[in-house]
Design an enzyme around this catalytic site. Structure first.
Site, mmCIF file in Angstrom:
data_model
loop_
_atom_site.group_PDB
_atom_site.id
_atom_site.type_symbol
_atom_site.label_atom_id
_atom_site.label_comp_id
_atom_site.label_asym_id
_atom_site.label_seq_id
_atom_site.Cartn_x
_atom_site.Cartn_y
_atom_site.Cartn_z
ATOM 1 N N ARG A 1 -14.133 14.527 -33.975
ATOM 2 C CA ARG A 1 -13.429 16.060 -32.508
ATOM 3 C C ARG A 1 -14.079 17.055 -33.432
ATOM 4 O O ARG A 1 -13.250 18.001 -34.218
ATOM 5 C CB ARG A 1 -11.327 15.720 -33.330
ATOM 6 N N PHE B 1 -19.374 14.291 -25.560
ATOM 7 C CA PHE B 1 -18.845 13.403 -27.186
ATOM 8 C C PHE B 1 -19.493 11.971 -26.244
ATOM 9 O O PHE B 1 -19.108 11.227 -27.234
ATOM 10 C CB PHE B 1 -18.001 13.795 -27.711
ATOM 11 N N LYS C 1 -0.341 7.695 -23.284
ATOM 12 C CA LYS C 1 -0.001 7.986 -24.690
ATOM 13 C C LYS C 1 1.186 7.228 -24.330
ATOM 14 O O LYS C 1 2.063 6.103 -25.262
ATOM 15 C CB LYS C 1 -0.672 8.653 -25.374
ATOM 16 N N ASP D 1 1.135 19.944 -21.257
ATOM 17 C CA ASP D 1 0.510 18.700 -20.478
ATOM 18 C C ASP D 1 1.272 18.056 -21.736
ATOM 19 O O ASP D 1 1.819 18.256 -23.142
ATOM 20 C CB ASP D 1 -0.585 18.818 -21.868
ATOM 21 N N TYR E 1 0.598 -1.294 0.104
ATOM 22 C CA TYR E 1 0.136 0.301 -0.161
ATOM 23 C C TYR E 1 0.805 1.192 -0.319
ATOM 24 O O TYR E 1 0.717 2.716 -0.646
ATOM 25 C CB TYR E 1 -0.896 -0.022 0.612
ATOM 26 N N PHE F 1 -8.594 20.910 -24.591
ATOM 27 C CA PHE F 1 -8.616 19.444 -24.515
ATOM 28 C C PHE F 1 -9.361 19.615 -23.521
ATOM 29 O O PHE F 1 -9.875 20.474 -22.427
ATOM 30 C CB PHE F 1 -6.962 18.791 -24.179
ATOM 31 N N THR F 2 -10.850 17.763 -24.250
ATOM 32 C CA THR F 2 -11.787 17.995 -23.570
ATOM 33 C C THR F 2 -12.064 18.181 -22.025
ATOM 34 O O THR F 2 -12.559 19.075 -21.545
ATOM 35 C CB THR F 2 -12.293 16.732 -23.982
#
Ligand code: F0G
Length: 473
Positions: A397, A464, A273, A230, A87, A139-140
């Site tokens: 998009r 979306f 990514k 980001d 943990y 970005f969303t």
């Protein structure tokens, strides 16, 4: 090189060419099945013409996203077996921490379950209600977390980014003039921080130059405003700097990445990514006080600061994935595959976002279907048509992804109305790319008879993902 400079077009099949090839071979395969047209008709109708609502068993080639869809290496899978599932104080956390410190260069790291977990923590820590958050295109999830913390996103990307035919080399750059205007209007205390996205997703995977990152950072330092990156696709950004920016051709991807990060004060990361894993993320900063706050908040939303919602084995796989992701061979083949697909489509005159970006081909649905109004959802329609033709799954998009302005209730109406063919890393072969290109061509040839969609169900947040549509008859 200036923003006006044109990037040469990618050449497809030239005589005498010397090809690159993937720096790996395949050890395990996952069977794929192409369904027949009646099955696809039924599946699309059941999914409300939203590719997010399809079952993956009904999909042939899945280009919905490059997020969490990566193939891991044998070394990463081996790493999964040395998960220290304590943990607190897992060994794998310390390996992740040192990988981020070594390759991204920040001092303090807090793991999170994925990118939006990191965005939540950073937004809560660094935004005061009523502040503005300038960024190079929204970005969303990033914008939503900024709004949920009482911030207002302001788009400060260069104008070229909104034009799909402009072939400038660094269409992700921030327009310093737009930062100046925001500062003049509201004052520095009203600006929470600058959000600098590397290879801007919604702009078509377009990169930011090192010179721009430097200029933005210097602007921020002058006015006491931090820059948070980001870094979701920052390795891909490093590739474009190496390729296009004077002085970087002989620098390694790893060196460029570290220099770029050095132009920022911290980062949020979706490890799903660039970092070559299926789940994971982090937020990293250089400021001790900000770190203390993030480390405190992570316990509330994700888990203890040495696991942040991840299993020990996930952190191990991500630590190894980071080291693989920054190799020049890997990134050349990764972007090379995106370009291979884009090169075919370019040759056939298919309208798309130019130049070809890092992680995806973005078809220009406005030019595909000039007969459709934006309220008839051209990009959503194109994603549906492509699936119906061949079982290939892509993503909208455009106006659906953009959502509504929380204050006015109107649709945000982005200039870009794109359908994204996103290439997972190390997953598909060149033959798959041929099949995709040919299906896009077939859909393009049938474009004139196509009618749009109407939205029949609209969720409140990030619509979306779960919105439903019906064909206009
Ligand atoms: N930032 C960028 C630029 C992204 O592309 C994503 C995710 C996130 C943040 C959020 O990360 O998904 O790990 O929570 N993009 C995915 C996509 C979903 O398909 O483009 P996450």
């Amino acid at each position: 090189m200036t923003d006006k400079h044109e990037v040469p077009r990618t050449m497809g099949q030239q005589a005498g060419r010397r090809s690159w090839a993937e720096p790996w071979k395949i050890k395990m395969v996952e069977p794929l099945h192409m369904t027949d047209r009646p099955t696809r008709d039924r599946a699309m109708a059941e999914a409300g013409y939203n590719t997010f609502l399809l079952r993956s068993a009904d999909v042939y080639i899945d280009l919905l996203t490059d997020s969490g869809t990566n193939a891991m290496s044998d070394r990463q899978w081996a790493g999964m077996m040395v998960g220290d599932e304590a943990y607190a104080g897992s060994e794998n956390f310390y390996r992740l921490e040192s990988a981020v410190q070594q390759y991204y260069g920040y001092k303090y790291i807090v793991p999170t379950h994925q990118g939006r977990g990191a965005e939540n923590l950073l937004s809560k820590t660094e935004i005061k209600p009523g502040q503005y958050v300038p960024g190079n295109m929204y970005f969303t999830t990033t914008r939503l977390h900024q709004e949920l913390s009482g911030g207002t996103f302001v788009d400060v990307i260069i104008d070229e980014a909104h034009d799909p035919t402009n072939r400038a080399p660094f269409k992700g750059n921030i327009d310093i003039g737009k930062l100046d205007a925001l500062l003049k209007e509201h004052g520095a205390e009203k600006i929470a921080y600058i959000c600098l996205a590397a290879t801007v997703n919604m702009a078509g995977g377009q990169p930011v130059s090192m010179a721009n990152a430097k200029a933005v950072h210097e602007w921020g330092q002058k006015h006491g405003i931090k820059v948070y990156m980001d870094g979701t696709r920052a390795v891909e950004n490093a590739f474009f700097i190496q390729e296009r920016e004077p002085g970087y051709a002989n620098k390694s991807i790893a060196a460029i990445l570290k220099e770029f990060c050095g132009r920022t004060d911290g980062m949020t990361m979706s490890g799903k990514k660039d970092a070559l894993v299926n789940i994971g993320g982090w937020v990293a900063v250089n400021d001790r006080d900000v770190f203390e706050e993030l480390r405190n908040l992570v316990v509330v939303f994700e888990g203890l600061h040495t696991y942040g919602g991840l299993a020990g084995r996930d952190m191990e796989a991500m630590a190894i994935g980071i080291t693989e992701s920054v190799t020049d061979d890997h990134i050349r083949a990764r972007i090379g595959q995106v370009r291979y697909l884009g090169g075919l489509l370019e040759e056939w005159g298919i309208p798309m976002m130019e130049p070809i970006g890092g992680h995806a081909i973005f078809l220009d649905a406005k030019r595909f279907y000039p007969q459709l109004k934006q309220d008839e959802f051209p990009a959503q329609t194109l994603a549906a048509q492509l699936y119906l033709d061949s079982g290939i799954r892509s993503m909208e998009r455009g106006i659906v992804s953009a959502g509504r302005n929380a204050k006015t209730g109107d649709h945000y109406r982005p200039k870009l109305e794109l359908t994204r063919l996103t290439i997972p890393r190390r997953v598909y072969t060149q033959a798959h790319m041929d099949v995709v290109a040919e299906s896009v061509k077939a859909v393009y040839e049938q474009r004139e008879s196509v009618k749009g969609l109407k939205m029949v169900y609209e969720p409140k947040y990030l619509r979306f993902f779960q919105a439903r549509f019906e064909p206009i008859v």
